[in-house]
Every structure is written in C-alpha cells, then in structure tokens.
Scaffold this motif. Sequence first.
Motif, short mmCIF file in Angstrom:
data_model
loop_
_atom_site.label_atom_id
_atom_site.label_comp_id
_atom_site.label_asym_id
_atom_site.label_seq_id
_atom_site.Cartn_x
_atom_site.Cartn_y
_atom_site.Cartn_z
N TYR A 248 12.08 8.78 -12.62
CA TYR A 248 11.49 7.60 -13.27
C TYR A 248 10.10 7.27 -12.72
CZ TYR A 248 16.01 6.87 -15.47
OH TYR A 248 17.14 7.03 -16.23
N ARG A 249 9.63 8.08 -11.76
CA ARG A 249 8.28 7.96 -11.20
C ARG A 249 7.98 6.59 -10.58
NH1 ARG A 249 4.69 9.91 -16.20
NH2 ARG A 249 6.01 8.35 -17.21
N THR A 250 8.99 6.01 -9.96
CA THR A 250 8.82 4.72 -9.30
C THR A 250 9.87 4.53 -8.22
OG1 THR A 250 8.48 2.35 -9.70
CG2 THR A 250 10.33 3.38 -10.84
N THR A 251 9.59 3.66 -7.26
CA THR A 251 10.52 3.38 -6.16
C THR A 251 11.52 2.33 -6.62
OG1 THR A 251 8.77 3.88 -4.56
CG2 THR A 251 10.69 2.67 -3.75
N ASN A 252 12.77 2.70 -6.69
CA ASN A 252 13.80 1.86 -7.29
C ASN A 252 14.51 0.93 -6.32
OD1 ASN A 252 14.26 2.66 -10.30
ND2 ASN A 252 13.94 4.61 -9.24
N GLN B 222 1.18 4.30 -2.80
CA GLN B 222 1.00 5.71 -2.47
C GLN B 222 2.25 6.52 -2.79
OE1 GLN B 222 -1.74 7.29 -1.43
NE2 GLN B 222 -2.94 5.41 -1.52
N ARG B 223 3.40 5.95 -2.50
CA ARG B 223 4.67 6.67 -2.76
C ARG B 223 4.88 6.85 -4.26
NH1 ARG B 223 10.35 6.16 -3.45
NH2 ARG B 223 11.51 7.54 -2.02
N ASN B 224 4.60 5.83 -5.04
CA ASN B 224 4.77 5.93 -6.49
C ASN B 224 3.81 6.97 -7.09
OD1 ASN B 224 6.81 4.06 -6.50
ND2 ASN B 224 5.53 2.36 -7.19
N LYS B 225 2.61 7.05 -6.54
CA LYS B 225 1.67 8.08 -7.00
C LYS B 225 2.22 9.48 -6.69
CE LYS B 225 -3.17 9.58 -6.60
NZ LYS B 225 -2.82 10.99 -6.41
N LEU B 226 2.79 9.61 -5.51
CA LEU B 226 3.39 10.89 -5.13
C LEU B 226 4.56 11.24 -6.04
CD1 LEU B 226 3.67 13.30 -3.20
CD2 LEU B 226 4.94 11.81 -1.64
N LEU B 227 5.38 10.25 -6.37
CA LEU B 227 6.51 10.48 -7.27
C LEU B 227 6.05 10.95 -8.64
CD1 LEU B 227 8.66 7.32 -6.40
CD2 LEU B 227 9.16 9.67 -5.72
N LYS B 228 4.97 10.39 -9.14
CA LYS B 228 4.43 10.81 -10.45
C LYS B 228 3.92 12.24 -10.39
CE LYS B 228 3.15 6.11 -11.76
NZ LYS B 228 2.04 5.14 -11.96
N ASP B 229 3.28 12.60 -9.27
CA ASP B 229 2.79 13.97 -9.11
C ASP B 229 3.96 14.95 -9.08
OD1 ASP B 229 0.19 13.04 -9.02
OD2 ASP B 229 0.07 13.05 -6.82
N LEU B 230 5.03 14.59 -8.38
CA LEU B 230 6.20 15.47 -8.29
C LEU B 230 6.92 15.57 -9.62
CD1 LEU B 230 7.58 14.29 -4.81
CD2 LEU B 230 6.64 16.56 -5.35
N ASN B 231 6.90 14.50 -10.39
CA ASN B 231 7.52 14.53 -11.71
C ASN B 231 6.75 15.45 -12.65
OD1 ASN B 231 7.42 13.25 -14.65
ND2 ASN B 231 9.44 12.83 -13.79
N PHE B 232 5.43 15.44 -12.51
CA PHE B 232 4.59 16.29 -13.36
C PHE B 232 4.72 17.76 -12.96
CE2 PHE B 232 0.44 18.34 -14.13
CZ PHE B 232 0.41 18.24 -15.51
N LYS C 196 0.83 -1.21 0.00
CA LYS C 196 0.00 0.00 0.00
C LYS C 196 0.87 1.26 0.00
CE LYS C 196 -4.06 -1.93 2.35
NZ LYS C 196 -4.86 -1.92 3.62
N ILE C 197 1.93 1.23 0.78
CA ILE C 197 2.81 2.40 0.86
C ILE C 197 3.56 2.61 -0.46
CG2 ILE C 197 4.86 3.36 2.02
CD1 ILE C 197 3.87 1.79 4.55
N ILE C 198 4.00 1.51 -1.07
CA ILE C 198 4.67 1.61 -2.38
C ILE C 198 3.74 2.26 -3.39
CG2 ILE C 198 5.31 0.21 -4.38
CD1 ILE C 198 7.64 0.47 -2.65
#
Length: 370
Positions: free
Chosen positions: A250-254, A160-170, A156-158
């Motif tokens: 890259y909008r994802t948790t690496n 949510q975090r990936n969604k946040l990363l996409k928002d920050l990338n945009f 669940k956290i992954i």
Amino acid sequence: MYIESLELENYRNYKNLNITFDKDKNIIYGDNAQGKTNILESLYYCGTTKSHRGSRDRDVINFDENEAHIKVVVRKNDVPFRIDMHIRKSKPKVIAINGIPIKRAIELFGIVSFIFFSPEDLMIIKNGPSDRRKFIDMELCQIDKIYLSDLTNYNKIITQRNKLLKDLNFKFDKSLYNTLDIWDMQLISYGKKIIKRREEFIDQINDIIIKIHSNLTGDREKISVVYEPNVNEDNYEKMIISLREKDIKYRTTNVGPHRDDMAFYSNGIDLRKYGSQGQQRTAALSLKLSEIELVKSIIHDNPILLLDDVLSELDVNRQKYLIESIDVTQTILTCTGLDEFIENQIEVDKIYKIINGTANLYEPERSSNE
C-alpha cells in the motif's frame, strides 16, 4: 505574559499593520473576509512558527509580494521580548529574538504560549482522528521541547520510510529492502517516546476536565478522555515487522502514533458516535478550558488566548462560563459585531474594527451629557 504589539508587512491581506493590545480583553471585529482571523494567525505564527490552519509559509505572503514580516512584542515577567519573523517564498524563514537570529525554531518555544480556539475546535469530538491528534500535538509542541523534537524526527522518518516503500513497490531491490531495518529502528525509538508523552498528556487533561465539564453540565454528566494508541510500546516492533509486506503493497506505514486517536466518554457513552451536538460542543469547550488550566500549571503563567469567532457558536450560558474562566488571561478575540458583548455586559478593554486589511481603534460614542 501578554502581547504588547503586533506589526505586519505584506502578510496575507495586510500591506502594513501596527496595533497595540491591552493586557486583558481585546476585540477585533468586522464583516467576514476582512482579515480578522489573519491577525490571530500571525500571532500564533510568531509563537509556534506554524499556521493554525496548516498553511505553508508561502501561502501567508501577500499575493503580490515575495516576502512578509511579522513583529511581535511580548512582555513576560515584566521583561519585553521582540520576535521578528521574515517569511520568504523561495527560502526558509528567518526568526530573530530581540534582534538576534536563532538557528533552530525550537529556540523560540517557551517565550510565549498561545491557545487557539476556533469554531472548528467545537467539532473536534465529531471530526476524524487527525483533528484530535492535531490538538494533542499543537499543545504538547508548545510546552515540551523534547516532544517537539521527537515528533519532528518521527515525521521526517515516516516521510523517508514511505518514499522507500513506494520505491520498493515500483521495483523491488534487496539492498533497499534491507535498509528498512535501520528506518524501523529509528521509527520505533521516536514513536515510543511520542506514545508515552501522549499518555501522560491525556492523564493530565483528565485530572482537570472532570470538574470543568461537571460545572458546565450542572453535575449531570461525568466525562473521561481515553487515549487510543494505534500500537502499544510493547508490541510496536512486532507490528512494524509483521506489516512490512502490507506497507510495501500500500506504499505507506500502516502502524504507529501517526494513526492514534482519543475518545470522549460522558456517563459511559462514546460522544464521538452517540453524543448529541450539544454534548459534543460542551465536551469540546471543556477540553479547551482544561488546556488553559494545564498550560497554566506547567508554565506557571497565563497563556494568551486567541478566540476566533467562537462566542457566536455558543449559547449565552456557555459564553458566560468561558468569559468568566478566562478573566485573568489576555484574550484577543474576533467577531462580526459587538451586540453580544453589550447585551451580556461583558467588559472589554480595547476594540479594533477591521475593514479590508486596515485596523481602526474603536471609540464608543458618548452622549453630550457626559
């Protein structure tokens, strides 16, 4: 423990099905695309709330219907348990145990333990890391409620975090960026627990698999399973912070246990890269048999084995070794014909023939002299 009966309503190609099982060996046979695997899937569904195929809830409901029902009666320590599952397309599924609805799926775990073995499992050594992680998670989630909870929270956290990363990338937002610290703290906490439990699981498998694999290879090969964590507990926090900008790009948790892997070595050779098909399949069979023994030692009972057309993928010697290894375990297996059982004189207790979503109890023909 063993399954006594199964009822299906509007489950995949079954409008209505009601069958009983013997506590030993059961065969479900018929031509391809008749619904044999669907029976095994429904049993696994009732024990784990998930499809072994990774299907969504709505995918298992008959195409023309809006909901499906599964009812399974399990006998454990001479006590019957009835598991009812009501699956709906537009709402969460409802689960009841002995007629009493449960609030969380985790309450179901511990009643029944399944080990699912399909031809795809024979490719686990050759396939990618995601299949090997799936193997670890499928088993640990059945035998360890804490691991199930930790993994659920981590995933669940992954998300949510990936969604946040996409928002920050945009569009970069300082206030949003600062919330990454909160997500990362939770991610690391659950991730470390997952890493530690997977390490323990691989150690337990290694204690069992060496002898099994040695017997299968006539003492010619010595196998070892190695856990390959994507990140260690000690440097997890450092890696998460150092890769933050890359994650945004890259909008994802690496980094994290969602990228773990495990290796299989036979006489020092990495079977993933250099093993022959025969070596890879033997290692996969050894792994599944080790899984059975490990579950036995943990639950102090025999898990129920679901074999989905696996015997046809094994040679005669491996077939016999598998059958002998599960002699005291309730086994429900699918196949396209009965010839291999007759030829190898494998004793079977109950047989169903599946024809287009119907199950017919098979009665062997008897000669007039009997």
